[in-house]
Write an enzyme that holds these catalytic residues in place. Sequence first.
Site, PDB file in Angstrom:
ATOM      1  N   TYR A   1       0.816  -1.214   0.000  1.00 49.42           N
ATOM      2  CA  TYR A   1       0.000   0.000   0.000  1.00 49.42           C
ATOM      3  C   TYR A   1       0.854   1.270   0.000  1.00 49.42           C
ATOM      4  CZ  TYR A   1      -4.156  -2.857   0.992  1.00 49.42           C
ATOM      5  OH  TYR A   1      -5.172  -3.770   0.923  1.00 49.42           O
TER       6      TYR A   1
ATOM      7  N   LYS B   1       3.162 -15.344   1.955  1.00 48.43           N
ATOM      8  CA  LYS B   1       3.051 -16.031   0.664  1.00 48.43           C
ATOM      9  C   LYS B   1       4.476 -16.326   0.224  1.00 48.43           C
ATOM     10  CE  LYS B   1       0.579 -17.480  -2.862  1.00 48.43           C
ATOM     11  NZ  LYS B   1      -0.290 -18.666  -2.771  1.00 48.43           N
TER      12      LYS B   1
ATOM     13  N   ASP C   1      -5.581  -6.668   5.618  1.00 51.05           N
ATOM     14  CA  ASP C   1      -6.778  -5.932   5.210  1.00 51.05           C
ATOM     15  C   ASP C   1      -7.876  -6.930   4.848  1.00 51.05           C
ATOM     16  OD1 ASP C   1      -8.498  -4.002   4.304  1.00 51.05           O
ATOM     17  OD2 ASP C   1      -7.236  -3.290   2.666  1.00 51.05           O
TER      18      ASP C   1
END
Length: 357
Positions: free
Chosen positions: A141, A192, A248
Amino acid sequence: MSKNVLILPGDGIGPEIVAQAERVLAAVNEKFNLGIETTKGLIGGSAIDATGGPFPDETMVKAKAADAILLGAVGGPKWDSLDMAIRPEKGLLAIRSQLNLFANLRPAILYPQLADASSLKPELVSGLDLLIVRELTGGIYFGQPRGIRVNDAGEREGFNTYIYSETEIRRIAHQAFQAAQKRGKKLCSVDKANVLEATVLWREIMTEVGKEYPEVELSHMYVDNAAMQLVRAPKQFDVMVTGNMFGDILSDCAAMLTGSIGMLPSASLDQNGKGMYEPIHGSAPDITGKGIANPLATILSVSMMLRYSLNSAEAADCIEKAVGKVLDQGLRTADIVSDGCQQISTQAMGDAVLAAL
Ligand code: NAD
């Protein structure tokens, strides 16, 4: 010594729900003689309308001076066509990063009275009490470079950068391990690492920091599996820690396990415990002005604020008990209503919590 709370109602249902939370704050302030003083400020769309930008300097000055901040929500269709750089949501990202509020604590607790409101079977969620610790000021972000450009083939392409420094990972790791220490002593780090190098480093640092907290059991999970496990068997989790984007998404998923996004508070803390407190939901333009928004997430945000930033655990307990009592009475806003319960308005929910206090 007096404590200063900055109140930022924001947009959409923000002012409606914050109004009820303010009444609750005023009531506990008096009841427990807390010496809290409040000031108001503009952020988001309402700040754009008044000043041309989503995070005015005046708000920044007040935010820096405050001991804690209570925020409603920002954004709405009125500002959706504005340039990305001056959208309401930019105000939120700016205040989080300028105050260095890097640790976002999002509890997902299922009140037993609301077990029916969850989209999952009651036996899967009853007694659910999990905490998602989301890194809030880094990751994709905020990563640079970012943008939309024309590539060599003459085609437009959008790009962002997923980047985490060792320092950023380390400090959120400590927050998460310390939170787990105070709870069930189980921490699941979500990444990930099979695809993204940034999260290979994330996993490495989490493991390293974990050695300083031997009493906390650390596990790692890929984000796709974590999403699946959250809806399959959410009670397996105690504390989850993850980066900005995954957090989020997963925290909204966890929110729905509890029946309503309108029930969940959150805290965003800096290194010294100063924090901004807000419901996890947005400005809900679809129900703005109808008097039906659930103010409990914002009221519970006040209770988190008292606990984490204002050192008033007794007042925090009192608010949480009052909310439980109101739910016991069968009073519900539209988003959590079920058979046999009484549907009430935003204002009436505020009245009920005040009466229960
Ligand atoms: P949202 O959270 O505003 O709404 C999602 C759904 O949940 C809607 O149906 C809404 O009516 C419902 N809902 C949300 N809060 C509720 C409450 N307190 N009581 C009852 N129902 C409630 O998400 P969205 O619709 O994706 O976004 C709307 C706007 O809010 C957008 O402009 C978005 O950018 C902004 N937003 C702001 C924040 C924030 O301020 N922290 C967070 C998310 C979205």
